[in-house]
Each structure stands twice: as structure tokens, then as C-alpha cells.
Design a protein around this motif. Structure first.
Motif, mmCIF file in Angstrom:
data_model
loop_
_atom_site.group_PDB
_atom_site.id
_atom_site.type_symbol
_atom_site.label_atom_id
_atom_site.label_comp_id
_atom_site.label_asym_id
_atom_site.label_seq_id
_atom_site.Cartn_x
_atom_site.Cartn_y
_atom_site.Cartn_z
ATOM 1 N N UNK B 72 -6.852 -21.476 34.337
ATOM 2 C CA UNK B 72 -7.118 -22.337 35.499
ATOM 3 C C UNK B 72 -7.948 -21.587 36.519
ATOM 4 N N UNK B 73 -7.598 -20.333 36.732
ATOM 5 C CA UNK B 73 -8.323 -19.491 37.681
ATOM 6 C C UNK B 73 -9.791 -19.376 37.331
ATOM 7 N N UNK B 74 -10.096 -19.369 36.021
ATOM 8 C CA UNK B 74 -11.492 -19.270 35.578
ATOM 9 C C UNK B 74 -12.307 -20.485 36.014
ATOM 10 N N UNK B 77 -13.705 -19.551 39.992
ATOM 11 C CA UNK B 77 -14.169 -18.174 40.228
ATOM 12 C C UNK B 77 -14.753 -18.009 41.625
ATOM 13 N N UNK B 78 -15.163 -19.120 42.248
ATOM 14 C CA UNK B 78 -15.700 -19.035 43.608
ATOM 15 C C UNK B 78 -14.617 -18.897 44.659
ATOM 16 N N UNK B 79 -13.385 -19.193 44.287
ATOM 17 C CA UNK B 79 -12.309 -19.111 45.290
ATOM 18 C C UNK B 79 -10.995 -18.721 44.618
ATOM 19 N N UNK B 80 -10.983 -17.500 44.085
ATOM 20 C CA UNK B 80 -9.781 -17.028 43.396
ATOM 21 C C UNK B 80 -8.606 -16.893 44.378
ATOM 22 N N UNK B 81 -8.909 -16.462 45.612
ATOM 23 C CA UNK B 81 -7.813 -16.282 46.573
ATOM 24 C C UNK B 81 -7.130 -17.635 46.849
ATOM 25 N N UNK B 82 -7.948 -18.665 46.976
ATOM 26 C CA UNK B 82 -7.395 -20.004 47.174
ATOM 27 C C UNK B 82 -6.618 -20.466 45.953
ATOM 28 N N UNK B 83 -7.219 -20.264 44.791
ATOM 29 C CA UNK B 83 -6.613 -20.731 43.544
ATOM 30 C C UNK B 83 -5.253 -20.091 43.292
ATOM 31 N N UNK B 84 -5.099 -18.832 43.678
ATOM 32 C CA UNK B 84 -3.858 -18.106 43.368
ATOM 33 C C UNK B 84 -2.956 -17.929 44.585
ATOM 34 N N UNK B 85 -3.246 -18.653 45.681
ATOM 35 C CA UNK B 85 -2.487 -18.458 46.929
ATOM 36 C C UNK B 85 -0.994 -18.690 46.734
ATOM 37 N N UNK B 86 -0.625 -19.806 46.117
ATOM 38 C CA UNK B 86 0.820 -20.071 46.027
ATOM 39 C C UNK B 86 1.487 -19.154 45.008
ATOM 40 N N UNK B 132 -13.496 -10.127 36.549
ATOM 41 C CA UNK B 132 -12.614 -11.287 36.704
ATOM 42 C C UNK B 132 -11.158 -10.845 36.853
ATOM 43 N N UNK B 133 -10.693 -9.947 35.969
ATOM 44 C CA UNK B 133 -9.269 -9.557 36.053
ATOM 45 C C UNK B 133 -8.993 -8.819 37.359
ATOM 46 N N UNK B 134 -9.977 -8.066 37.844
ATOM 47 C CA UNK B 134 -9.815 -7.390 39.133
ATOM 48 C C UNK B 134 -9.735 -8.431 40.249
ATOM 49 N N UNK B 135 -10.609 -9.436 40.174
ATOM 50 C CA UNK B 135 -10.592 -10.513 41.174
ATOM 51 C C UNK B 135 -9.279 -11.263 41.168
ATOM 52 N N UNK B 136 -8.751 -11.547 39.978
ATOM 53 C CA UNK B 136 -7.473 -12.264 39.875
ATOM 54 C C UNK B 136 -6.339 -11.390 40.424
ATOM 55 N N UNK B 137 -6.333 -10.108 40.066
ATOM 56 C CA UNK B 137 -5.283 -9.206 40.574
ATOM 57 C C UNK B 137 -5.330 -9.141 42.102
ATOM 58 N N UNK B 138 -6.541 -9.044 42.656
ATOM 59 C CA UNK B 138 -6.675 -9.013 44.120
ATOM 60 C C UNK B 138 -6.195 -10.309 44.744
ATOM 61 N N UNK B 139 -6.533 -11.435 44.115
ATOM 62 C CA UNK B 139 -6.114 -12.739 44.627
ATOM 63 C C UNK B 139 -4.592 -12.855 44.606
ATOM 64 N N UNK B 140 -3.970 -12.370 43.543
ATOM 65 C CA UNK B 140 -2.510 -12.430 43.447
ATOM 66 C C UNK B 140 -1.836 -11.519 44.467
#
Lengths: 145, 145
Positions: B72-74, B77-86, B132-140
């Protein structure tokens, strides 16, 4: 760090590694995946694209040199700090390499082994290699001051 | 979005990934390679050996769930922080997971992709996925307090 069985498993798998190729690929992938690492290799010439990196004979040669050192380290898993003492001093005092980069290269090496060995790169082998690359990275950082 | 991620390349490649299998394998390998991560899954039962982990139905199911989220996060990609906020708030407030573990899981995912795809997992693709995985980890980690 590793039991006798784990050491044997690591050594057996590594015995099948084509050190020239894996060294060149690991260093090449480091330079592409983490482009800031190129700053340590400015004398190598063109590193501007993945094709340039992988066609660069200095990258291949240096990758082999790095992996030859790593192989030597595998024979001294009980004393990695001793085995890498002089390389640690070199990387700190002369080469000025941020030790974080040793962890990155270790992780890239694990990816390259997974890529090449496929099914054979079992979770247990991955665990063992992760311990080894972490141990080598720590040993290379050990003489930093 | 993570710096200059080639969305097209990432999405095209991800289309070939068997999310169930890769999710289960990634979570399983995390639990074997970094055994302290088992503390977050005490309700899963036996995780004492690699066989136990990989035979564990809850690990498979949870691995799929984690990778479905990643998929879903993929799409964001323009807003990973938003996508993974909750999910970030959940992992901080309820699950109490050290955010360092998100980086570890991301790195394991890269290893699993390399293992599955072999030659096809080019240096360029590895670079994209590492971003991408770095971006997702940062977003989480972003909502941690």
C-alpha cells in the motif's frame, strides 16, 4: 561469536564464493546503492552510472582486495579485532572512512550472497553471515579515535 | 518522497513479487537473524528455531499483513509519512517497538528480494528499494514521541 558448527557452515558456503566476482559486485553495489561512498574512490575515474561502476577495472580490483581481506578474517573469527587492527588504523588515520560505511558494505555483501546462492542462502546462514559482517565492521571500527 | 525514487521501476518490479511468500519469509528471517525481535511476538508460540519460525502459521499470516501494508505504501511514495502515520502511532503507543527494527526489517526485505530474483535484482533496483525501505522506516518512526 559463532559455534563450531556455525563457523563450519560459514566457511563451507564461503568456499563456494568466487571472491573476485563477489568482491567486485559488493563494492560496485555499495557505490551505486549508497552513492556518497564514491567520495572515497575519487581516483577510480568514472563512477557516475551503474554501468560505469561495473565496467570500472579499479572497482573490480579493489573489490577483490577488500574481499580477500574479509576471507582472511574468516580464518580468525575468534579474534576479529586482532585480525583487522592494522586495517582499522589505516581506515581511520589515513583513509578517513566513516565506520558506518563498514556496516553498509557488510549488508551489501549479505545481499550479494543471497542473490548468488538463492535457496542455499538459508535463514540460518543469513544469521551467521550477519553476525560475521557485524563483527568485521566492529573490528574495523575498533581502533578509531 | 524518498530522493529521486524511480516509481515506475519499483512498481513494475513489485508486480512480480508474491507478497504472501515474501512477507512471511522477510518476517521469518527477521526473527531468525535478529532474535531479539522475537520479543514483539511472544503470543506467536514457538519461535525457538528456524524450523519453528518458518512452520509457524502466525508468522506467515503476520508477514503477509506487514507486506500488504508495505505494498500500500508503494502507492503513496510521494507521502510515505502520511501513508504510515497511523501505523507509526500504533507501533509507538501500543506496540512499543524500537524504530531501529523497521530498518532491520527493510534490510531483510532487500535480502529476500535479492534471493528470489537473482540476476534480475540489479544494482539499480537494489538502490531504488533501499531508498524505499529507508523511506518507509523513517515514516514509521515519524510519529514517535
Amino acid at each position: 561469536m559463532l559455534s563450531a558448527e556455525e563457523k563450519a557452515a560459514v566457511t563451507t558456503l564461503f568456499g563456494k564464493v568466487k571472491v573476485d566476482e563477489v568482491g567486485g559486485e559488493a563494492l560496485g553495489r555499495l557505490l551505486v546503492v549508497y552513492p556518497w561512498t564514491q567520495r572515497f574512490f575519487e581516483s577510480f575515474g568514472d563512477l557516475s552510472t551503474a554501468d560505469a561502476v561495473f565496467g570500472n577495472p579499479k572497482v573490480k580490483a579493489h573489490g577483490k582486495k577488500v574481499l580477500d581481506s574479509f576471507c582472511e578474517g574468516l580464518k580468525q573469527l575468534d579474534d576479529l579485532k586482532g585480525a583487522f587492527a592494522s586495517l582499522s588504523e589505516l581506515h581511520c588515520d589515513k583513509l578517513h572512512v566513516d565506520p558506518e560505511n563498514f556496516k553498509l558494505l557488510g549488508n551489501v555483501l549479505v545481499v550479494v550472497l543471497a542473490r548468488r546462492f538463492g535457496s542455499e542462502f538459508t535463514p540460518e546462514l543469513q544469521a551467521n553471515f550477519q553476525k560475521v559482517v557485524t563483527g568485521v565492521a566492529n573490528a574495523l571500527a575498533h581502533r578509531y579515535h
